[in-house]
Design a protein around this motif. Structure first.
Motif, PDB file in Angstrom:
ATOM      1  N   GLN A 162       0.813  -1.217   0.000  1.00  0.00           N
ATOM      2  CA  GLN A 162       0.000   0.000   0.000  1.00  0.00           C
ATOM      3  C   GLN A 162       0.845   1.266   0.000  1.00  0.00           C
ATOM      4  N   HIS A 163       1.984   1.228   0.679  1.00  0.00           N
ATOM      5  CA  HIS A 163       2.822   2.413   0.774  1.00  0.00           C
ATOM      6  C   HIS A 163       3.885   2.491  -0.310  1.00  0.00           C
ATOM      7  N   ALA A 164       3.940   1.487  -1.169  1.00  0.00           N
ATOM      8  CA  ALA A 164       4.962   1.468  -2.208  1.00  0.00           C
ATOM      9  C   ALA A 164       4.663   2.511  -3.275  1.00  0.00           C
ATOM     10  N   ASP A 165       5.710   2.903  -3.992  1.00  0.00           N
ATOM     11  CA  ASP A 165       5.573   3.833  -5.110  1.00  0.00           C
ATOM     12  C   ASP A 165       4.716   3.199  -6.199  1.00  0.00           C
ATOM     13  N   ILE A 166       4.077   4.032  -7.024  1.00  0.00           N
ATOM     14  CA  ILE A 166       3.184   3.525  -8.059  1.00  0.00           C
ATOM     15  C   ILE A 166       3.928   2.622  -9.047  1.00  0.00           C
ATOM     16  N   VAL A 167       5.181   2.937  -9.342  1.00  0.00           N
ATOM     17  CA  VAL A 167       5.970   2.092 -10.246  1.00  0.00           C
ATOM     18  C   VAL A 167       6.191   0.720  -9.622  1.00  0.00           C
ATOM     19  N   VAL A 168       6.559   0.716  -8.345  1.00  0.00           N
ATOM     20  CA  VAL A 168       6.785  -0.549  -7.640  1.00  0.00           C
ATOM     21  C   VAL A 168       5.486  -1.342  -7.556  1.00  0.00           C
ATOM     22  N   LYS A 169       4.374  -0.664  -7.318  1.00  0.00           N
ATOM     23  CA  LYS A 169       3.070  -1.344  -7.262  1.00  0.00           C
ATOM     24  C   LYS A 169       2.757  -2.018  -8.596  1.00  0.00           C
ATOM     25  N   CYS A 170       2.991  -1.309  -9.704  1.00  0.00           N
ATOM     26  CA  CYS A 170       2.711  -1.889 -11.019  1.00  0.00           C
ATOM     27  C   CYS A 170       3.581  -3.115 -11.272  1.00  0.00           C
ATOM     28  N   ILE A 171       4.833  -3.056 -10.851  1.00  0.00           N
ATOM     29  CA  ILE A 171       5.738  -4.189 -11.032  1.00  0.00           C
ATOM     30  C   ILE A 171       5.262  -5.379 -10.209  1.00  0.00           C
ATOM     31  N   ILE A 172       4.873  -5.123  -8.969  1.00  0.00           N
ATOM     32  CA  ILE A 172       4.413  -6.207  -8.097  1.00  0.00           C
ATOM     33  C   ILE A 172       3.147  -6.845  -8.662  1.00  0.00           C
ATOM     34  N   ILE A 173       2.191  -6.022  -9.092  1.00  0.00           N
ATOM     35  CA  ILE A 173       0.943  -6.556  -9.649  1.00  0.00           C
ATOM     36  C   ILE A 173       1.229  -7.368 -10.909  1.00  0.00           C
ATOM     37  N   GLY A 174       2.096  -6.842 -11.773  1.00  0.00           N
ATOM     38  CA  GLY A 174       2.438  -7.566 -12.992  1.00  0.00           C
ATOM     39  C   GLY A 174       3.088  -8.914 -12.717  1.00  0.00           C
ATOM     40  N   LEU A 175       3.985  -8.940 -11.744  1.00  0.00           N
ATOM     41  CA  LEU A 175       4.658 -10.192 -11.394  1.00  0.00           C
ATOM     42  C   LEU A 175       3.687 -11.187 -10.758  1.00  0.00           C
ATOM     43  N   LEU A 176       2.763 -10.692  -9.949  1.00  0.00           N
ATOM     44  CA  LEU A 176       1.769 -11.580  -9.342  1.00  0.00           C
ATOM     45  C   LEU A 176       0.867 -12.193 -10.403  1.00  0.00           C
ATOM     46  N   LEU A 177       0.437 -11.391 -11.365  1.00  0.00           N
ATOM     47  CA  LEU A 177      -0.399 -11.913 -12.447  1.00  0.00           C
ATOM     48  C   LEU A 177       0.379 -12.929 -13.284  1.00  0.00           C
ATOM     49  N   GLY A 231      10.960 -17.051 -16.203  1.00  0.00           N
ATOM     50  CA  GLY A 231      12.031 -17.507 -15.328  1.00  0.00           C
ATOM     51  C   GLY A 231      13.293 -16.677 -15.442  1.00  0.00           C
ATOM     52  N   SER A 232      13.573 -16.174 -16.638  1.00  0.00           N
ATOM     53  CA  SER A 232      14.791 -15.390 -16.831  1.00  0.00           C
ATOM     54  C   SER A 232      14.589 -13.896 -16.579  1.00  0.00           C
ATOM     55  N   ALA A 233      13.385 -13.389 -16.849  1.00  0.00           N
ATOM     56  CA  ALA A 233      13.156 -11.947 -16.773  1.00  0.00           C
ATOM     57  C   ALA A 233      12.613 -11.478 -15.429  1.00  0.00           C
ATOM     58  N   ALA A 234      11.839 -12.324 -14.740  1.00  0.00           N
ATOM     59  CA  ALA A 234      11.182 -11.890 -13.498  1.00  0.00           C
ATOM     60  C   ALA A 234      12.164 -11.364 -12.442  1.00  0.00           C
ATOM     61  N   PRO A 235      13.312 -12.015 -12.199  1.00  0.00           N
ATOM     62  CA  PRO A 235      14.235 -11.456 -11.189  1.00  0.00           C
ATOM     63  C   PRO A 235      14.709 -10.050 -11.536  1.00  0.00           C
ATOM     64  N   PHE A 236      14.942  -9.794 -12.829  1.00  0.00           N
ATOM     65  CA  PHE A 236      15.420  -8.465 -13.227  1.00  0.00           C
ATOM     66  C   PHE A 236      14.307  -7.425 -13.145  1.00  0.00           C
ATOM     67  N   ILE A 237      13.073  -7.853 -13.452  1.00  0.00           N
ATOM     68  CA  ILE A 237      11.943  -6.929 -13.305  1.00  0.00           C
ATOM     69  C   ILE A 237      11.769  -6.564 -11.835  1.00  0.00           C
ATOM     70  N   GLY A 238      11.854  -7.587 -10.963  1.00  0.00           N
ATOM     71  CA  GLY A 238      11.774  -7.309  -9.533  1.00  0.00           C
ATOM     72  C   GLY A 238      12.922  -6.441  -9.065  1.00  0.00           C
ATOM     73  N   LEU A 239      14.109  -6.666  -9.619  1.00  0.00           N
ATOM     74  CA  LEU A 239      15.271  -5.858  -9.244  1.00  0.00           C
ATOM     75  C   LEU A 239      15.099  -4.407  -9.674  1.00  0.00           C
ATOM     76  N   PHE A 240      14.465  -4.205 -10.816  1.00  0.00           N
ATOM     77  CA  PHE A 240      14.184  -2.835 -11.247  1.00  0.00           C
ATOM     78  C   PHE A 240      13.285  -2.132 -10.227  1.00  0.00           C
ATOM     79  N   GLY A 241      12.264  -2.849  -9.745  1.00  0.00           N
ATOM     80  CA  GLY A 241      11.406  -2.274  -8.716  1.00  0.00           C
ATOM     81  C   GLY A 241      12.175  -1.961  -7.448  1.00  0.00           C
ATOM     82  N   THR A 242      13.127  -2.829  -7.102  1.00  0.00           N
ATOM     83  CA  THR A 242      13.934  -2.599  -5.909  1.00  0.00           C
ATOM     84  C   THR A 242      14.807  -1.353  -6.059  1.00  0.00           C
ATOM     85  N   VAL A 243      15.456  -1.232  -7.221  1.00  0.00           N
ATOM     86  CA  VAL A 243      16.301  -0.061  -7.466  1.00  0.00           C
ATOM     87  C   VAL A 243      15.479   1.214  -7.433  1.00  0.00           C
ATOM     88  N   TRP A 244      14.282   1.155  -8.032  1.00  0.00           N
ATOM     89  CA  TRP A 244      13.416   2.332  -8.038  1.00  0.00           C
ATOM     90  C   TRP A 244      13.000   2.705  -6.607  1.00  0.00           C
TER      91      TRP A 244
END
Length: 221
Positions: free
Chosen positions: A17-32, A129-142
């Motif tokens: 809930q408190h995450a940035d909108i970019v991080v929220k979009c990444i999390i929702i996308g990864l969950l889907l 399998g190959s892209a999800a860690p980097f997408i999550g890492l992008f959210g972390t860096v952001w």
């Protein structure tokens, strides 16, 4: 402000809930993507199990020198239809060896088409399998960038200021790994299972082609 940050909800839902909108979009996308991954893997495992069961039917048919019958959509039906069609078109003007080779090619093609249909969707698992860690890492860096921006704005370097933002950022990486690990496992398991099924059915096709070329499709029904 420090008291507000200190009292922030650090549960999973609170971090989201408190995450940035970019991080929220990444999390929702990864969950889907993770949901699609599990649904796809379940469907593939069921189809691989059905194919292995049909291969057992073909093995029994080969041992009893009979041409199996089944639904056109099944592996058994596809192999049987391919053999009957090839026999009807080429049995009258070719030697036994030629007929055997043509039957084998036709039945192999039917098996290949069936296995290919099961492979549809596997590239998604490989990509996830190959892209999800980097997408999550992008959210972390952001998220970490936002945390350091908060430090600069508040001129407060205490851990209470930076910790919630970093926790939210790391949550994205955790979701990325949670999506990637099952995808890699499922992709490897399904690929290996399909390879074993292909190796298992090869000698069955050879034996069926040999029997059919000698006795004829009509003679073994």
């Amino acid at each position: 402000m420090t008291e507000e940050i200190t009292g922030r909800d650090l549960s999973i839902l609170g971090l989201f809930q408190h995450a940035d909108i970019v991080v929220k979009c990444i999390i929702i996308g990864l969950l889907l993507a993770s949901v699609v991954c599990w649904a796809l893997a379940f469907e593939k495992f069921i189809r691989v199990w059905l194919v292995n069961r049909e291969i057992r039917v073909l093995e029994k048919s080969s041992a009893s020198a009979s041409l199996p019958a089944g639904r056109a959509s099944s592996l058994v039906g596809a192999v049987g239809d391919a053999a009957r069609t090839e026999w009807a078109e080429n049995s009258g003007n070719a030697s036994s060896g030629e007929v055997r080779d043509r039957l084998e090619v036709a039945m192999r093609a039917a098996v290949k088409r069936k296995l290919k249909s099961i492979e549809q969707g596997l590239p998604f698992l490989a990509t996830l399998g190959s892209a999800a860690p980097f997408i999550g890492l992008f959210g972390t860096v952001w998220g970490i960038m936002n945390s350091f921006t908060a430090i600069a704005q508040q001129k407060d370097t205490s851990l209470a200021v930076v910790a919630p933002g970093i926790a939210e950022a790391l949550f994205a990486t955790a979701i990325g790994l949670a999506a990637a690990i099952p995808a890699v496992i499922f992709y490897n398991q399904i690929t290996v299972a399909l390879g074993r099924a292909s190796e298992r059915v090869t000698p069955v096709i050879v034996a069926l082609a040999r029997t059919l070329s000698r006795r004829g499709v009509e003679g073994v029904n």
